[in-house]
Structures are given as C-alpha cells and as structure tokens.
Design a protein around this motif. Structure first.
Motif, PDB file in Angstrom:
ATOM      1  N   GLY A  79      52.538  64.646   1.242  1.00  0.00           N
ATOM      2  CA  GLY A  79      52.293  63.250   1.576  1.00  0.00           C
ATOM      3  C   GLY A  79      51.345  62.609   0.579  1.00  0.00           C
ATOM      4  N   ILE A  80      51.278  61.284   0.653  1.00  0.00           N
ATOM      5  CA  ILE A  80      50.334  60.544  -0.178  1.00  0.00           C
ATOM      6  C   ILE A  80      48.916  61.001   0.119  1.00  0.00           C
ATOM      7  CG2 ILE A  80      49.261  58.257  -0.415  1.00  0.00           C
ATOM      8  CD1 ILE A  80      52.017  57.024  -0.357  1.00  0.00           C
ATOM      9  N   ASP A  81      48.669  61.364   1.382  1.00  0.00           N
ATOM     10  CA  ASP A  81      47.319  61.774   1.774  1.00  0.00           C
ATOM     11  C   ASP A  81      46.774  62.874   0.867  1.00  0.00           C
ATOM     12  OD1 ASP A  81      47.061  60.014   3.977  1.00  0.00           O
ATOM     13  OD2 ASP A  81      48.347  61.311   5.164  1.00  0.00           O
ATOM     14  N   PHE A 106      44.073  50.916   3.651  1.00  0.00           N
ATOM     15  CA  PHE A 106      44.274  52.261   4.186  1.00  0.00           C
ATOM     16  C   PHE A 106      42.940  53.019   4.130  1.00  0.00           C
ATOM     17  CE2 PHE A 106      46.401  56.582   3.513  1.00  0.00           C
ATOM     18  CZ  PHE A 106      46.799  56.686   4.829  1.00  0.00           C
ATOM     19  N   ASP A 183      48.810  52.434  -4.279  1.00  0.00           N
ATOM     20  CA  ASP A 183      49.515  53.073  -3.166  1.00  0.00           C
ATOM     21  C   ASP A 183      50.721  52.205  -2.815  1.00  0.00           C
ATOM     22  OD1 ASP A 183      50.347  53.993  -0.684  1.00  0.00           O
ATOM     23  OD2 ASP A 183      48.310  54.350   0.055  1.00  0.00           O
ATOM     24  N   TYR A 186      54.760  51.430   0.992  1.00  0.00           N
ATOM     25  CA  TYR A 186      55.689  50.499   1.662  1.00  0.00           C
ATOM     26  C   TYR A 186      56.526  49.686   0.698  1.00  0.00           C
ATOM     27  CZ  TYR A 186      52.812  51.686   5.656  1.00  0.00           C
ATOM     28  OH  TYR A 186      52.158  52.379   6.632  1.00  0.00           O
ATOM     29  N   THR A 210      56.008  57.811  -1.170  1.00  0.00           N
ATOM     30  CA  THR A 210      56.177  58.786  -0.097  1.00  0.00           C
ATOM     31  C   THR A 210      57.572  58.713   0.506  1.00  0.00           C
ATOM     32  OG1 THR A 210      55.297  59.563   2.022  1.00  0.00           O
ATOM     33  CG2 THR A 210      55.232  57.188   1.653  1.00  0.00           C
ATOM     34  N   SER A 212      57.709  59.413   3.620  1.00  0.00           N
ATOM     35  CA  SER A 212      57.331  59.312   5.037  1.00  0.00           C
ATOM     36  C   SER A 212      57.840  58.053   5.714  1.00  0.00           C
ATOM     37  CB  SER A 212      55.803  59.319   5.188  1.00  0.00           C
ATOM     38  OG  SER A 212      55.278  60.573   4.880  1.00  0.00           O
ATOM     39  N   LYS A 213      57.873  56.951   5.012  1.00  0.00           N
ATOM     40  CA  LYS A 213      58.139  55.690   5.683  1.00  0.00           C
ATOM     41  C   LYS A 213      59.626  55.336   5.566  1.00  0.00           C
ATOM     42  CE  LYS A 213      53.771  55.603   6.714  1.00  0.00           C
ATOM     43  NZ  LYS A 213      52.633  55.328   5.871  1.00  0.00           N
ATOM     44  N   ARG A 221      56.330  65.727   5.383  1.00  0.00           N
ATOM     45  CA  ARG A 221      55.180  65.689   4.478  1.00  0.00           C
ATOM     46  C   ARG A 221      55.614  65.876   3.024  1.00  0.00           C
ATOM     47  NH1 ARG A 221      53.028  62.830   5.986  1.00  0.00           N
ATOM     48  NH2 ARG A 221      50.981  63.251   5.112  1.00  0.00           N
TER      49      ARG A 221
END
Ligand SMILES: *Cc1c(COP(=O)(O)O)cnc(C)c1O
Length: 349
Positions: A79-81, A106, A183, A186, A210, A212-213, A221
């Motif tokens: 993930g980006i995290d 974020f 980032d 989105y 990512t 994720s979205k 992940r």
C-alpha cells in the motif's frame, strides 16, 4: 556523491542491506530453509511454501505499464502507507530532519514522520481558497531540514485536485533539495492525468499510486512508489526482505489483466456518475450547509448538525467518516453503489 545520496540518511546510504536467497526457478531450492511440500488447501500458482520474489518482475513490469513509467522507477509496496513510511525512514534523521504537509490532508504523512522522530512543518490549504495549494507560502516556510514535501492530489479529505502548475512550481523550486511526494491515491477518479509524465524531467518528484481504491484491492495491500531509480534503489535497502505476500502479487496481476482493467474503467465511470448525482442531490437536503466539489470517490459535506447526521446515517446502517477534526461540521462520504447512496440520502431527507 549523487543528490539522492546527499539528501538521504547517511547511515542508510552506507548500510549493507539483506541479500535475499537467489531465485533460479529451474533448480531445487535447498537454500532457503523452506518445506518441500505445500500446506493443505494451498492451490496457489507458485506455492506458499516458498518465499516470494521481493519485487516480482512480472508485477513490476505490469505496474510500470499501468502507470506509464520505466520499470526501474517502480517500487511495489504494501500500500501507499508503506511507501510513506519508507520515504520518511530513508530520508529523515530522527531529531534533525523534517517533512512538510498541507493539512487538511491524509494523516499518515504526519504520523509516519512522528514515528521516525522527524519534525512536521504544516502549510495549511485554506477553505477560503477552495483548499488550493499555496506554493509561495510553502516555499517561504521551507527550511534546509525539510527532506520531504507531501502533497495529495486529489486531496483527502477535501476531494480537490491541486493545481499541476502549483505542484510543479514547488518541485522546480526544491530541485535537489527536497523530494516532492505527490500522493495520487485518487487520481483514477479525476479528469486529469497523473504527473507520471513529469517524472523523467523532475527526478525530485515521487508519486504514490495504489490498487486499493479504484482497482478494488484495498484488502490485498499493493501500492506503487514511482520515483527516480536511485530513490527506488535506496528504499529497497530498507524495505522488508519479502514485502509482498504471494497472494497479494497474484491478486495484483489479475487486476492488471486487460479484461479486469476494462471492468475497472467501467466501475470508475459508475462511481463518477454516482458522484455527480450526489453532488446534485446533497446540497438540496435539509441541514446540509455546504458540499465541496470532488475529483475523488468521496464528498466532503458540511452540516448544520454533523453529530445528528452521523447518528441518522448509523441508524440507517451506514457509516460515513467524521471529518470534523479537519474541517468544522464536515463529514466525508464515500461514493457507494446506487442502492447504498440511496439509503444514505433517505436517512438525511
Ligand atoms: C487510502 C489512502 C492511502 C492509502 O492507500 P493504501 O495503498 O491502501 O495504503 C494513501 N493516501 C491517501 C490520500 C488515501 O486516502
């Protein structure tokens, strides 16, 4: 010494990192202390009894194609995290270096920096200016301690794209002095291209993407950090030895198949059409004070009584995100399916 090595933590530049056991698919693996047999029910293509490739070549090639960059510019992460965490750990010395962020944004930029002991300099996006980035204010606040500038476009929780000209103005002013991290979690929902086309000309840019979205894989992940190959190489020294679980790579490779990419584009169109409907309907609801425009798959909305709006949504079985800590009276509403959105609208009617 290169500008990347000058910017990074000297102890990380000097670090001798872990060497993973080599992969030679034709040969019997008696070099990694794995079991020769699969666990019951393991019908995965590669077998979970074996360690995965650290940066699977097929996945990296696929992500490079998806994001339109060179494979040497891609680091696949959990993930980006994880990308945020690696940047902070690789570039910020505890108690000495700093990052910049533009709240409301974020929160992981700030949390990752605090964990590392790096200072956080905030240059707020202002509601009165539609949460636009202010390059002059940012550059005025910048100090030589700042190694990373975190920008988020489209921004969460506000939903707006930052101006590309403003982002590039910051990047150009800080060339060789800070990494400018954008980032783009989105960007798939926005009517604008990624900044990937600027990466080759501006090695100080780092982009975060990512699956994720928009690709519906939050549970897998899988994120990508897109950067100059030297930045990627430096971060590979500090990423965990086998960061991507094999099932994650398998799921990500399925997401990159042409048929799934077409389905993803259709899903994005469906979300965007529901976003348009919500942007029309929400402002007409009683006790809605303000609906912010959105280039993402969520809408920031201010209520006369946000507490009551939260309670009513929950009573109707719907969770929305309390954003009052960032914007007064605001909730962040994810664009759901048609039926889910109807349920929420009904609860607030
Ligand atoms: C959801 C989100 C992320 C996290 O993405 P992962 O790839 O799931 O870690 C990063 N940045 C922003 C702005 C997000 O909203």
């Amino acid at each position: 010494m290169s500008w990347v090595a000058q910017l990074a933590r000297p102890d990380i530049v000097a670090l001798e990192s872990y060497t993973c056991p080599v992969r030679e698919p034709g040969l019997t693996r008696l070099h990694a202390n794995e079991l020769p047999w699969r666990s019951l029910g393991d019908d995965s293509p590669a077998g979970l009894n074996c360690y995965p490739e650290p940066q699977p070549a097929e996945l990296i090639a696929g992500l490079a194609q998806l994001y339109n960059v060179d494979a040497t510019s891609v680091l696949a992460t959990r993930g980006i995290d994880e990308g945020i965490d690696l940047l902070v750990r690789g570039f910020c010395r505890a108690g000495m270096d700093a990052v910049m962020a533009c709240p409301p944004a974020f929160v992981m930029y700030t949390i990752a920096a605090r964990i590392q002991g790096a200072e956080v300099l905030n240059v707020p996006l202002r509601a009165e200016n539609a949460f636009a980035l202010d390059p002059e204010a940012l550059l005025a606040r910048w100090t030589a301690a700042v190694k990373l500038v975190f920008l988020c476009s489209p921004n969460s929780p506000t939903g707006n794209l930052l101006s590309e000209a403003a982002i590039l103005a910051v990047a150009d002013a800080l060339a060789g002095r800070s990494l400018v991290v954008v980032d783009e979690a989105y960007i798939d929902f926005a009517d604008r291209e990624s900044l990937a086309h600027s990466l080759a000309l501006r090695p100080q840019l780092v982009l975060l993407r990512t699956l994720s979205k928009a690709h519906a894989l939050a549970g897998a992940r899988c994120g990508s950090l897109l950067a100059h190959p030297e930045v990627v190489a430096l971060l590979r020294k500090i990423i965990a030895p086998f960061p991507l679980p094999q099932p994650t790579t398998d799921a990500a490779l399925r997401a990159l198949q042409p048929a799934q990419l077409a389905a993803t584009r259709a899903a994005i169109r469906r979300v965007c059409s529901e976003r348009t409907r919500l942007l029309e309907v929400l402002p007409a609801l009683p006790r809605v004070k303000r609906v912010w425009p959105s280039d993402a798959n969520f809408i920031l909305t201010e209520f006369a009584d946000a507490e009551q709006a939260l309670t009513r949504a929950r009573a109707a079985g719907v969770l929305v995100r309390d954003a009052r800590a960032y914007v007064p009276d605001a909730l962040r509403i994810t664009v759901g399916s048609e039926g889910e959105n109807d349920r929420l609208l009904e609860a607030w009617s």
